[in-house]
Design an enzyme around this catalytic site. Structure first.
Site, PDB file in Angstrom:
ATOM      1  N   THR A  74      16.761  36.388  43.095  1.00 15.87           N
ATOM      2  CA  THR A  74      15.374  36.632  43.522  1.00 15.87           C
ATOM      3  C   THR A  74      14.690  37.624  42.592  1.00 15.87           C
ATOM      4  O   THR A  74      13.502  37.476  42.284  1.00 15.87           O
ATOM      5  CB  THR A  74      15.353  37.153  44.965  1.00 15.87           C
ATOM      6  OG1 THR A  74      16.021  36.218  45.817  1.00 15.87           O
ATOM      7  CG2 THR A  74      13.927  37.330  45.456  1.00 15.87           C
ATOM      8  N   HIS A  89      30.998  29.807  46.921  1.00 17.66           N
ATOM      9  CA  HIS A  89      29.640  30.217  47.309  1.00 17.66           C
ATOM     10  C   HIS A  89      28.642  29.105  46.964  1.00 17.66           C
ATOM     11  O   HIS A  89      27.690  29.326  46.224  1.00 17.66           O
ATOM     12  CB  HIS A  89      29.241  31.510  46.595  1.00 17.66           C
ATOM     13  CG  HIS A  89      29.861  32.733  47.192  1.00 17.66           C
ATOM     14  ND1 HIS A  89      29.677  33.989  46.643  1.00 17.66           N
ATOM     15  CD2 HIS A  89      30.641  32.911  48.279  1.00 17.66           C
ATOM     16  CE1 HIS A  89      30.326  34.886  47.373  1.00 17.66           C
ATOM     17  NE2 HIS A  89      30.921  34.245  48.374  1.00 17.66           N
ATOM     18  N   ASP A 105      34.330  38.878  43.577  1.00 13.68           N
ATOM     19  CA  ASP A 105      34.473  37.438  43.382  1.00 13.68           C
ATOM     20  C   ASP A 105      35.838  37.096  42.787  1.00 13.68           C
ATOM     21  O   ASP A 105      36.558  36.225  43.292  1.00 13.68           O
ATOM     22  CB  ASP A 105      33.378  36.900  42.461  1.00 13.68           C
ATOM     23  CG  ASP A 105      32.062  36.663  43.172  1.00 13.68           C
ATOM     24  OD1 ASP A 105      32.024  36.711  44.413  1.00 13.68           O
ATOM     25  OD2 ASP A 105      31.056  36.428  42.469  1.00 13.68           O
TER      26      ASP A 105
END
Length: 468
Positions: free
Chosen positions: A409, A87, A191
């Site tokens: 975020t 990623h 993951d």
């Protein structure tokens, strides 16, 4: 003695992008225009929370100086050591942090363990304000019999192993088994399952460590079960991670259609992101694949599956008692509705054979210093809008402020809010007046304890290692 402090090199090869300030930014800065004081501010932790806090302080105060302390030799926290190597786009935020680090008013001090090498009170004495942004550095234990057996690892340690986190480099997970079980159904769980099953020729194109890639080349793991105590509607992973699993080369999904009966009707009123996730799950579980997809799945040598309504009860030992050989799962049912539904045991159990158990049931923060209040139940520092309760001049941001939830975020917004509160307190005269020595005092303390910096080191920004 390992180097403990690096100034960031002002390399001309790294352009500095300066955006024109907004009216609100100009107004906020004007409030400091008559002040001659240079606020010395300390941030503990160099992950996203620490860097976003520093970014806000430097942007909105024209003279503030920020020192960032980090226990690792290198910065960026979970962005460096927690993001899956396949990623790379998530790690692009490091470019933003690098711009912050280029400021002449920002310095990084690595290999300093706050709470051991230097106390929080000593930092408070040296700085006008201290912000604790050290995140959630530990994992939640299973608290079941057998979790101490070899073959049982935390997903956090496994992620640290394949990302080269110094404390996990010698983990050496045994991948000689056929089946692995991941406990938890969040993004980290997907993951680690994905890394276990991804063909090595794909991983070799990433920044995974050479040691981990070598071990994964020899891996015998063919099936990974991802287990959750609740149902499909309560999974914590996102649609991006699920789509990657469904499309993972060389693998096929194992999804029981019975787990999804009635789900179509229940998702009609859920928020759109959750609805899209459930629709993808339903298609993967209920619809017959097309010819090409069916052929791909038929040729797959590896598989992954989701097991719902199962809660870990005991890790089962091998006959000689020397390692994990399976896990006993309590069958559960839900009480309540939606994402707030609770899983309660039905009394039935199920044994699932496996040779590797990865626990991915959450991260947790730990107390950093006896002088800092800490809520062990919630795993956070008690605070009001980032102000640490009953400790003036001490602040917190990120996971240690709100708990290990949200994405980068979320941490950015949270950290900006803490920075804003700190600057408000500075304007209001709530922080110490007069000059503070900042790092000069801390450097002297570290030196007196035999922990001083060993000299200037070349520090390669981005994802490389420190060295000369």
């Amino acid at each position: 003695m390992a180097p403990r402090c690096w100034r960031w090199w002002p390399w001309s090869a790294w352009p500095r992008t300066r955006l024109p300030p907004s009216e609100s930014t100009q107004s906020f800065r004007q409030q400091f225009s008559t002040q001659e004081q240079t606020p010395q501010i300390c941030v503990v932790g160099s992950g996203p929370a620490g860097f976003y806090t520093a970014q806000h302080l430097l942007k909105h105060h024209p003279r503030a100086h920020v020192d960032i302390y980090e226990k690792q030799l290198v910065p960026f926290g979970l962005v460096r050591f927690g993001v899956a190597p396949d990623h790379p786009e998530v790690k692009n935020v490091i470019n933003t942090f690098t711009q912050t680090a280029h400021s002449d008013r920002c310095a990084f001090h690595g290999n300093v363990v706050v709470g051991r090498d230097v106390t929080v009170q000593e930092l408070r004495d040296a700085y006008h304000a201290v912000v604790l942004s050290y995140g959630a550095e530990d994992h939640r234990g299973l608290e079941i019999p057998g979790e101490e057996l070899p073959g049982v690892l935390s997903a956090r340690a496994f992620v640290g192993w394949y990302n080269g986190l110094p404390e996990n480099r010698k983990l050496a997970p045994d991948l000689s088994c056929d089946t692995a079980v991941v406990l938890g159904q969040g993004n980290v769980a997907l993951d680690v399952a994905r890394i276990l099953l991804t063909p090595p020729e794909y991983l070799e194109k990433t920044d995974i460590t050479a040691a981990a890639l070598g071990a994964l080349r020899q891996s015998q793991v063919k099936t990974v079960w991802i287990v959750g105590r609740r149902g499909p509607l309560q999974v914590a992973f996102t649609i991006k991670e699920l789509r990657e699993m469904i499309q993972l080369p060389g693998t096929r999904p194992i999804l029981d259609p019975a787990d999804f009966l009635g789900l179509q009707d229940r998702i009609k009123e859920v928020p759109r992101p959750r609805k899209r996730l459930m629709e993808l799950l339903l298609r993967a579980a209920m619809e017959k694949p097309g010819v090409a997809e069916a052929a791909r799945r038929a040729s797959a040598s590896r598989a992954w599956g989701l097991r719902f309504f199962r809660s870990p009860q005991q890790v089962l030992p091998s006959p000689d008692g020397r390692r994990a050989a399976g896990i006993r799962l309590a069958v559960t049912r839900l009480e309540g509705v939606g994402e707030a539904a609770r899983a309660v045991p039905t009394g039935d159990v199920e044994d699932l054979p496996c040779g590797l158990v990865l626990s991915s049931i959450g991260y947790k923060s730990c107390p950093i210093d006896p002088s800092v209040p800490f809520d062990p139940k919630l795993g956070v520092i008690p605070n009001v809008e980032g102000r640490v309760v009953d400790v003036p001049g001490l602040y917190c941001s990120g996971w240690v402020k709100r708990g290990p939830t949200g994405v980068i975020t979320t941490t950015m917004t949270d950290s900006f809010a803490t920075g804003h509160i700190l600057l408000q307190d500075l304007i209001a005269g709530l922080l110490p007046s007069g000059p503070r020595p900042g790092y000069a005092a801390i450097k002297a303390l570290l030196g007196s304890r035999g922990l001083g910096p060993g000299g200037l080191a070349c520090f390669f920004l981005g994802l490389g290692e420190a060295g000369c």
